[in-house]
Write an enzyme that holds these catalytic residues in place. Structure first.
Site, PDB file in Angstrom:
ATOM      1  CE  LYS A  32      23.053-102.933  -6.136  1.00  0.00           C
ATOM      2  NZ  LYS A  32      22.521-102.322  -5.012  1.00  0.00           N
ATOM      3  CG  ASP A 155      21.662-105.606  -7.839  1.00  0.00           C
ATOM      4  OD1 ASP A 155      20.410-105.075  -8.304  1.00  0.00           O
ATOM      5  OD2 ASP A 155      21.920-105.157  -6.570  1.00  0.00           O
TER       6      ASP A 155
END
Ligand code: C5P
Length: 310
Positions: A32, A155
């Protein structure tokens, strides 16, 4: 034998099921970047409230999960094998939640640079949750998996599905956004590492680095599947990062000098990215990195299976 890849919605995609004596799942765990990362304030639990827009890109680790008598995690980065890997914790916490014995062999081949701000360890943990939910036949819902994921790291809930999403709270309260069209992203990974990077970066923040989350909320409203440039991205750690990663500033300057829009840090760094709009800009960035020890990866934004932005 469980069915084909279509059975697992979302972003962690099983790419192979083999008909073997032992069931085996192969999953792609995507990296990401943070398109925005605003830090709003410190919380009583020691974490910080953030407002962030997260986006998966098609740089991936490969996670192969096989039925086994006991839990094992094996990684091609040898220091990440065994109980120190977040995937181990993911398996153990999922087993505890579902009241089953954690039996699986988890093989991880790293494609995402380690501890670089690209979420590799979190992506492997998310893939492990998705894969084991299926291998063990648990039938946990996305919401139930997200609760386990939040216990593993801020996350991890986002990386269960990936795509484009708003993250609030400590980054674990996820609202999916309309997927971006596939966009080129050039990741630059300086060869810099420090112990306990994320807490160190949060401690390095000064009052002027905090903001109210307004830029993130505005981007969440306005993005709506539109193409973006790094000019409207932001990251609260950009002032502190060169103090903590001594080699970062030199690499950053080289890249910033040749790009149309300024580069942006991802997560707590040291990776940063730009979105080159032409072949010549990509070549200029690649050439600017000659003679440095930074690695560059040209990737694309990636959306969950079946969405138009993929
Ligand atoms: O959630 P994660 O395990 O990635 O967090 C690692 C550390 O980073 C936390 O222990 C905390 O010190 C810091 N952190 C924070 N606020 C967040 C996320 C992480 O202070 N929103």
């Amino acid at each position: 034998m469980a069915g084909g890849s279509a059975e697992i919605p979302g972003h962690v995609i099983p790419v192979r099921d083999s008909v073997m004596a032992q069931e085996q799942l192969t999953l792609k765990a995507y990296a990401k970047v943070n398109l925005t990362l605003e830090v709003i304030g410190k919380r009583d639990d020691g974490y910080h409230n953030v407002a962030t827009i997260l986006q998966t890109v098609d740089l991936a680790d490969r996670v192969v999960i096989t039925e086994a008598d006991e839990l094992a995690v094996e990684c091609d980065e040898l220091s990440l094998s065994g109980e120190s890997n977040l995937a181990w914790n993911a398996a153990a916490m999922l087993a505890e939640r579902a009241e089953v014995v954690p039996r699986a062999h988890i093989r991880i081949d790293k494609g995402i640079p380690v501890a670089s701000g690209l979420g590799g360890g979190s992506a492997d943990a998310a893939a492990t949750l998705v894969g084991l939910n299926r291998l063990w036949g648990l039938g946990l819902t996305g919401g139930e998996l997200a609760k386990v994921a939040a216990g593993l790291g801020s996350d991890v809930p986002f990386l269960l599905n990936g795509g484009t999403a708003l993250g609030l709270g400590r980054g674990d309260e996820i609202t999916p956004l309309t997927s971006l069209p596939a966009t080129d992203v050039l990741l630059v990974v300086p060869a810099e590492s420090i112990e306990a990077k994320t807490p160190t970066m949060y401690r390095a923040l000064r009052p002027g680095d905090f903001s109210d989350g307004g830029r993130t909320q505005a981007m969440a409203r306005e993005l709506d599947g539109r193409r973006l440039t790094s000019a409207i991205c932001c990251n609260a750690f950009e002032r502190a990062a060169p103090e903590i990663f001594p080699g970062l500033a030199g690499v950053w300057e080289r890249v910033a000098h040749v790009t149309e829009h300024p580069p942006r840090l991802s997560g707590a760094g040291p990776s940063f990215y730009c979105m080159p709009s032409s072949e010549s800009e990509r070549i200029r960035v690649a050439e600017s990195l000659r003679g440095t020890s930074a690695a560059a990866y040209l990737v694309q934004t990636v959306s969950p299976q079946g969405e138009s932005g993929a």
